[in-house]
Scaffold this motif. Structure first.
Motif, mmCIF file in Angstrom:
data_model
loop_
_atom_site.group_PDB
_atom_site.id
_atom_site.type_symbol
_atom_site.label_atom_id
_atom_site.label_comp_id
_atom_site.label_asym_id
_atom_site.label_seq_id
_atom_site.Cartn_x
_atom_site.Cartn_y
_atom_site.Cartn_z
ATOM 1 N N THR A 357 0.819 -1.211 0.000
ATOM 2 C CA THR A 357 0.000 0.000 0.000
ATOM 3 C C THR A 357 0.853 1.261 0.000
ATOM 4 O O THR A 357 0.455 2.289 -0.559
ATOM 5 N N HIS A 358 2.026 1.214 0.619
ATOM 6 C CA HIS A 358 2.928 2.358 0.592
ATOM 7 C C HIS A 358 3.380 2.652 -0.830
ATOM 8 O O HIS A 358 3.430 3.823 -1.253
ATOM 9 N N LEU A 359 3.711 1.626 -1.575
ATOM 10 C CA LEU A 359 4.151 1.820 -2.953
ATOM 11 C C LEU A 359 3.016 2.344 -3.821
ATOM 12 O O LEU A 359 3.215 3.184 -4.699
ATOM 13 N N ALA A 360 1.799 1.853 -3.568
ATOM 14 C CA ALA A 360 0.647 2.312 -4.352
ATOM 15 C C ALA A 360 0.322 3.772 -4.058
ATOM 16 O O ALA A 360 -0.047 4.533 -4.967
ATOM 17 N N ARG A 361 0.462 4.216 -2.804
ATOM 18 C CA ARG A 361 0.181 5.596 -2.466
ATOM 19 C C ARG A 361 1.225 6.547 -3.026
ATOM 20 O O ARG A 361 0.923 7.718 -3.266
ATOM 21 N N SER A 362 2.438 6.088 -3.235
ATOM 22 C CA SER A 362 3.465 6.939 -3.831
ATOM 23 C C SER A 362 3.334 7.026 -5.345
ATOM 24 O O SER A 362 3.867 7.952 -5.961
ATOM 25 N N TYR A 363 2.612 6.105 -5.943
ATOM 26 C CA TYR A 363 2.544 6.006 -7.396
ATOM 27 C C TYR A 363 1.678 7.100 -8.001
ATOM 28 O O TYR A 363 1.829 7.433 -9.183
ATOM 29 N N HIS A 364 0.741 7.690 -7.215
ATOM 30 C CA HIS A 364 -0.178 8.662 -7.798
ATOM 31 C C HIS A 364 0.513 9.954 -8.191
ATOM 32 O O HIS A 364 -0.041 10.736 -8.974
ATOM 33 N N HIS A 365 1.720 10.225 -7.667
ATOM 34 C CA HIS A 365 2.439 11.422 -8.072
ATOM 35 C C HIS A 365 2.879 11.336 -9.537
ATOM 36 O O HIS A 365 2.999 12.363 -10.209
ATOM 37 N N LEU A 366 3.132 10.132 -10.028
ATOM 38 C CA LEU A 366 3.591 9.979 -11.403
ATOM 39 C C LEU A 366 2.454 10.141 -12.398
ATOM 40 O O LEU A 366 2.670 10.590 -13.527
ATOM 41 N N PHE A 367 1.241 9.740 -12.016
ATOM 42 C CA PHE A 367 0.075 9.859 -12.887
ATOM 43 C C PHE A 367 -1.043 10.541 -12.098
ATOM 44 O O PHE A 367 -1.939 9.882 -11.585
ATOM 45 N N PRO A 368 -1.005 11.865 -11.966
ATOM 46 C CA PRO A 368 -2.005 12.561 -11.147
ATOM 47 C C PRO A 368 -3.388 12.498 -11.776
ATOM 48 O O PRO A 368 -3.544 12.342 -12.993
ATOM 49 N N LEU A 369 -4.402 12.620 -10.935
ATOM 50 C CA LEU A 369 -5.785 12.617 -11.392
ATOM 51 C C LEU A 369 -6.072 13.902 -12.162
ATOM 52 O O LEU A 369 -5.732 15.000 -11.720
#
Length: 478
Positions: A357-369
């Motif tokens: 879950t830590h890795l998934a929460r950091s991933y949104h910076h690369l593909f923002p909504l």
């Protein structure tokens, strides 16, 4: 006794005063203590001086300032103004860029005499500490696999408040201890603080970022040597410096930020008020864009994903990170060393231990909504309530449709600001949401509830159970 509005009322006993209040309330006055309406004595029931049914002037005050705010474009209500402020904070650049999601940041706080000023309430020092606690929480919420440390500037030296670690609780406890036990005093020293930051970031791995965020309230720096030599060393060590000023722009701060960020001076800003200071402070939770060739090259990083274990009461053991007895913990996947919290670095073998879950929460910076667009009145009738929270939308009247009949549809509209219809549409699923769900989706969950609820991966029909019309095909990657 003389009333405050200039009217004289004769001396009365306590009983007369009670009857006066009761009769005033019965005659329709809100408060009887200062009313000019009927007054009745205890025994005679004669009317006091003043017309029947009259009210005090202050009872008919229209609080127009609570309903309307004058802006450059005209008059808008307070609700619309607050909604526009929420949208302004959301409308940011959503271009996918390569960012360093494994960050190593040092927060430097000015604790000199300048922080005792009260232009920011209650004063600069206490407000900075409170915002720093909020920043630590938000930083690890948005960057769970990153680390940070805290340094202070006072008495011409740099003091270490907390060491580099990935545990937000330790940083918050240290900040609160300093706020209770220490007061701002002495002069700040940028050079000493930057040299201490260099030492703390010396062992940071090459795949992570090296950043320094300075909250600077003074207009001077008491340095023991040439600070330009320190700036040159920061450039060689690939350390970026960002500064939030509280007084005014300082020339050496602008030069420091410009040289360490590749001639980009956007990382140096001066706060105008408390809310602006908070926005500038929390803006540092977003990872910076990678610019060097070393960071652009792909590199493999070995990580461990341990499982949580719970021992019985008879098998309490010490954790390797704090040397404290505990029953719960995580075992390193390589050497089986016990750690109590994640994310962490194994104290024995040095393996990075995180959860998925830590890795998934950091991933949104690369593909923002992507930013959601405003829904005009011509398309507002297709939805009655928010798709996410089911909050009712403002009703659509014929007058509004005639006034806005020439507007474009949602599919062709641009992101501008607050929506007149109170509706905002996702550009992928075209479902309608309220402003609160817009803020929550972009700042907390970083996902669209409409896109996440549709698992078909095909073109959506003309309408759904919420009554929303889809202006285009679904663009969900499968």
């Amino acid at each position: 006794m003389a009333d405050s509005d200039g009217e004289y009322v004769g001396d009365m006993s306590d009983d007369d005063l009670i009857d006066h209040r009761v009769s005033s309330a019965a005659d329709g006055d809100t408060y009887g203590t200062r009313s000019r309406g009927h007054t009745k004595g205890k025994g005679d029931g004669k009317k006091a001086k003043g017309g029947a049914g009259r009210k005090a002037a202050w009872e008919d005050i229209q609080r127009s300032w609570e309903d309307v705010i004058e802006t450059a474009d005209g008059s808008i209500t307070v609700g619309e103004y607050l909604e526009a402020e929420k949208r302004r904070r959301l409308l940011r650049d959503t271009t996918p860029l390569q960012r360093g999601i494994i960050r190593h940041l040092i927060l430097v706080l000015d604790m000199s005499f300048a922080m005792a000023e009260k232009d920011l309430l209650p004063n600069r020092y206490l407000l900075t500490i409170n915002y720093a606690v909020e920043f630590v929480r938000e930083y690890f919420e948005q960057n769970p696999i990153s680390q940070m440390g805290v340094v202070g500037m006072r008495d011409g030296i740099a003091v270490r408040i907390s060491d580099m670690s990935g545990n937000p609780t330790e940083h918050i406890e240290k900040l609160r201890e300093w706020a209770e036990q220490q007061e701002p005093q002495g002069n700040p020293s940028l050079q000493n603080a930057l040299e201490m930051c260099r030492g703390a970031l010396f062992h940071a791995p090459s795949h992570g970022t090296r950043e320094v965020l300075i909250i600077y309230g003074a207009l001077l720096s008491s340095d023991p040597g040439d600070i330009h030599d320190t700036i040159t060393n920061l450039i060689n060590d690939r350390i970026r410096v960002s500064i939030v000023g509280l007084s005014a722009q300082v020339a050496i701060c602008a030069e420091l930020v410009s040289k360490t960020n590749g001639t980009d001076v956007g990382s140096y800003s001066v706060a105008l008020h408390e809310q602006h200071f908070r926005e500038l402070f929390l803006a540092a939770t977003t990872p910076p864009v990678t610019r060097t060739s070393e960071q652009h090259n792909a590199s493999l990083l070995m990580m461990g994903f341990p499982s949580r274990t719970v021992a019985s009461e008879d098998h309490i053991s010490l954790c390797a990170c704090h040397n404290k007895p505990s029953r719960e913990g995580y075992s390193c996947t390589r050497c089986r060393t016990k750690v109590c919290r994640l994310p962490a670095e194994c104290p024995v073998c040095g393996l990075t231990l995180i959860l998925s879950t830590h890795l998934a929460r950091s991933y949104h910076h690369l593909f923002p909504l992507r930013n959601w667009v405003e829904v005009p009145w011509t398309d507002a009738g297709r939805s009655l309530a928010c798709f996410s929270c089911l909050a009712p939308f403002p009703p659509v009247s014929k007058a509004k449709l005639k006034a806005k009949g020439k507007q474009d549809s949602v599919a062709g509209s641009d992101v501008k600001g607050a929506s007149e219809s109170g509706r905002y549409a996702c550009q992928v699923c075209w479902k309608h949401f309220c402003i609160d769900c817009d803020v929550f989706a972009h700042e907390v969950i970083h996902n669209c509830p409409g896109c996440q609820s549709d698992t078909r991966g095909v073109e959506a029909p003309a309408g759904d159970i919420n009554g929303n019309s889809h202006g285009g095909p679904m663009e969900i990657d499968t």
